[in-house]
Write a protein that holds these residues in place. Sequence first.
Motif, mmCIF file in Angstrom:
data_model
loop_
_atom_site.group_PDB
_atom_site.id
_atom_site.type_symbol
_atom_site.label_atom_id
_atom_site.label_comp_id
_atom_site.label_asym_id
_atom_site.label_seq_id
_atom_site.Cartn_x
_atom_site.Cartn_y
_atom_site.Cartn_z
ATOM 1 N N PHE A 162 0.832 -1.200 0.000
ATOM 2 C CA PHE A 162 0.000 0.000 0.000
ATOM 3 C C PHE A 162 0.867 1.251 0.000
ATOM 4 O O PHE A 162 0.634 2.178 -0.778
ATOM 5 C CB PHE A 162 -0.936 0.004 1.207
ATOM 6 N N LEU A 163 1.882 1.291 0.857
ATOM 7 C CA LEU A 163 2.770 2.456 0.915
ATOM 8 C C LEU A 163 3.609 2.591 -0.352
ATOM 9 O O LEU A 163 3.799 3.696 -0.864
ATOM 10 C CB LEU A 163 3.674 2.373 2.138
ATOM 11 N N GLU A 164 4.119 1.483 -0.858
ATOM 12 C CA GLU A 164 4.937 1.515 -2.072
ATOM 13 C C GLU A 164 4.130 1.973 -3.285
ATOM 14 O O GLU A 164 4.673 2.556 -4.213
ATOM 15 C CB GLU A 164 5.537 0.132 -2.326
ATOM 16 N N SER A 165 2.831 1.760 -3.256
ATOM 17 C CA SER A 165 1.976 2.152 -4.376
ATOM 18 C C SER A 165 1.921 3.659 -4.562
ATOM 19 O O SER A 165 1.518 4.138 -5.619
ATOM 20 C CB SER A 165 0.561 1.621 -4.171
ATOM 21 N N PHE A 166 2.297 4.422 -3.551
ATOM 22 C CA PHE A 166 2.340 5.873 -3.698
ATOM 23 C C PHE A 166 3.581 6.339 -4.455
ATOM 24 O O PHE A 166 3.634 7.459 -4.919
ATOM 25 C CB PHE A 166 2.305 6.558 -2.323
ATOM 26 N N PHE A 167 4.578 5.479 -4.578
ATOM 27 C CA PHE A 167 5.842 5.880 -5.187
ATOM 28 C C PHE A 167 6.153 5.160 -6.485
ATOM 29 O O PHE A 167 7.102 5.494 -7.161
ATOM 30 C CB PHE A 167 6.992 5.648 -4.194
ATOM 31 N N GLY A 168 5.415 4.160 -6.825
ATOM 32 C CA GLY A 168 5.669 3.410 -8.049
ATOM 33 C C GLY A 168 4.436 2.629 -8.454
ATOM 34 O O GLY A 168 3.439 2.604 -7.744
ATOM 35 N N ASN A 169 4.525 1.994 -9.596
ATOM 36 C CA ASN A 169 3.400 1.213 -10.074
ATOM 37 C C ASN A 169 3.636 -0.247 -9.723
ATOM 38 O O ASN A 169 4.133 -1.033 -10.514
ATOM 39 C CB ASN A 169 3.221 1.400 -11.571
ATOM 40 N N VAL A 170 3.269 -0.605 -8.517
ATOM 41 C CA VAL A 170 3.557 -1.915 -7.952
ATOM 42 C C VAL A 170 2.807 -3.031 -8.673
ATOM 43 O O VAL A 170 3.346 -4.113 -8.883
ATOM 44 C CB VAL A 170 3.185 -1.919 -6.453
ATOM 45 N N PHE A 171 1.581 -2.787 -9.050
ATOM 46 C CA PHE A 171 0.742 -3.856 -9.575
ATOM 47 C C PHE A 171 1.069 -4.210 -11.018
ATOM 48 O O PHE A 171 0.513 -5.149 -11.563
ATOM 49 C CB PHE A 171 -0.729 -3.491 -9.421
ATOM 50 N N GLU A 172 1.970 -3.475 -11.639
ATOM 51 C CA GLU A 172 2.431 -3.845 -12.981
ATOM 52 C C GLU A 172 3.718 -4.648 -12.936
ATOM 53 O O GLU A 172 4.135 -5.183 -13.938
ATOM 54 C CB GLU A 172 2.636 -2.602 -13.845
ATOM 55 N N THR A 173 4.326 -4.737 -11.763
ATOM 56 C CA THR A 173 5.538 -5.532 -11.602
ATOM 57 C C THR A 173 5.115 -6.952 -11.275
ATOM 58 O O THR A 173 4.537 -7.190 -10.214
ATOM 59 C CB THR A 173 6.400 -4.970 -10.447
ATOM 60 N N PRO A 174 5.364 -7.907 -12.169
ATOM 61 C CA PRO A 174 4.860 -9.268 -11.935
ATOM 62 C C PRO A 174 5.347 -9.892 -10.633
ATOM 63 O O PRO A 174 4.593 -10.587 -9.959
ATOM 64 C CB PRO A 174 5.379 -10.062 -13.131
ATOM 65 N N LEU A 175 6.581 -9.621 -10.244
ATOM 66 C CA LEU A 175 7.111 -10.224 -9.029
ATOM 67 C C LEU A 175 6.329 -9.768 -7.801
ATOM 68 O O LEU A 175 5.911 -10.580 -6.977
ATOM 69 C CB LEU A 175 8.592 -9.876 -8.882
ATOM 70 N N LEU A 176 6.081 -8.475 -7.676
ATOM 71 C CA LEU A 176 5.358 -7.966 -6.511
ATOM 72 C C LEU A 176 3.880 -8.305 -6.555
ATOM 73 O O LEU A 176 3.296 -8.692 -5.548
ATOM 74 C CB LEU A 176 5.541 -6.448 -6.401
ATOM 75 N N SER A 177 3.269 -8.171 -7.712
ATOM 76 C CA SER A 177 1.838 -8.449 -7.776
ATOM 77 C C SER A 177 1.556 -9.935 -7.576
ATOM 78 O O SER A 177 0.537 -10.301 -6.988
ATOM 79 C CB SER A 177 1.248 -7.949 -9.091
ATOM 80 N N PHE A 178 2.453 -10.809 -8.021
ATOM 81 C CA PHE A 178 2.258 -12.244 -7.799
ATOM 82 C C PHE A 178 2.219 -12.551 -6.310
ATOM 83 O O PHE A 178 1.317 -13.244 -5.829
ATOM 84 C CB PHE A 178 3.377 -13.055 -8.464
ATOM 85 N N TYR A 179 3.193 -12.036 -5.562
ATOM 86 C CA TYR A 179 3.218 -12.309 -4.125
ATOM 87 C C TYR A 179 2.026 -11.687 -3.421
ATOM 88 O O TYR A 179 1.477 -12.261 -2.481
ATOM 89 C CB TYR A 179 4.527 -11.828 -3.491
ATOM 90 N N PHE A 180 1.610 -10.520 -3.849
ATOM 91 C CA PHE A 180 0.443 -9.885 -3.233
ATOM 92 C C PHE A 180 -0.791 -10.771 -3.387
ATOM 93 O O PHE A 180 -1.470 -11.095 -2.414
ATOM 94 C CB PHE A 180 0.208 -8.506 -3.872
ATOM 95 N N TRP A 181 -1.103 -11.193 -4.609
ATOM 96 C CA TRP A 181 -2.306 -11.987 -4.845
ATOM 97 C C TRP A 181 -2.163 -13.415 -4.318
ATOM 98 O O TRP A 181 -3.120 -14.005 -3.825
ATOM 99 C CB TRP A 181 -2.676 -11.988 -6.319
ATOM 100 N N PHE A 182 -0.959 -13.988 -4.396
ATOM 101 C CA PHE A 182 -0.735 -15.349 -3.915
ATOM 102 C C PHE A 182 -0.971 -15.448 -2.409
ATOM 103 O O PHE A 182 -1.728 -16.304 -1.936
ATOM 104 C CB PHE A 182 0.694 -15.785 -4.266
ATOM 105 N N PHE A 183 -0.339 -14.567 -1.633
ATOM 106 C CA PHE A 183 -0.481 -14.645 -0.189
ATOM 107 C C PHE A 183 -1.851 -14.184 0.287
ATOM 108 O O PHE A 183 -2.368 -14.678 1.284
ATOM 109 C CB PHE A 183 0.635 -13.864 0.513
ATOM 110 N N ASN A 184 -2.468 -13.255 -0.414
ATOM 111 C CA ASN A 184 -3.829 -12.878 -0.041
ATOM 112 C C ASN A 184 -4.824 -13.972 -0.414
ATOM 113 O O ASN A 184 -5.877 -14.075 0.197
ATOM 114 C CB ASN A 184 -4.211 -11.537 -0.649
ATOM 115 N N GLY A 185 -4.477 -14.802 -1.395
ATOM 116 C CA GLY A 185 -5.287 -15.990 -1.670
ATOM 117 C C GLY A 185 -5.259 -16.945 -0.493
ATOM 118 O O GLY A 185 -6.285 -17.522 -0.120
#
Length: 128
Positions: A78-101
């Motif tokens: 959430f904090l990093e999203s203010f400084f970059g486009n986190v959800f377009e980076t496959p590495l970060l978005s994969f871990y976000f959705w995987f662990f929230n799953g």
Amino acid sequence: SHSPAPYWYTDNPYLLKRRALDMAWLRIFGEGGLIGGGLFLTIFFLLWIKSYKELRRHSNSERKWLYISIFCLNGFIFLESFFGNVFETPLLSFYFWFFNGFLVIEPKADSTLRGLGGESKRMGVKCP
């Protein structure tokens, strides 16, 4: 002696627009509108609240560290999203959705396994 301008400073309007679009929340609201951005923020905060509740519920179990990591992951993304486009980076978005799953599915699987454990006791089968 001339001191150089900060790395983020620029007079070029193209770069200013580009930097503004690199912020994930502006991009989400720009592409999805108020409704889409609001829904995404709602999902994000519901996942964060759920991770906190599961962390409190499992504070004395071996799964404590899983929920601590999910809670911290959601906060940092959430904090990093203010400084970059986190959800377009496959590495970060994969871990976000995987662990929230895990966060969404694991409590349901836990209750299902408890139900199966009750069935197996009635049938005389020992479950670990």
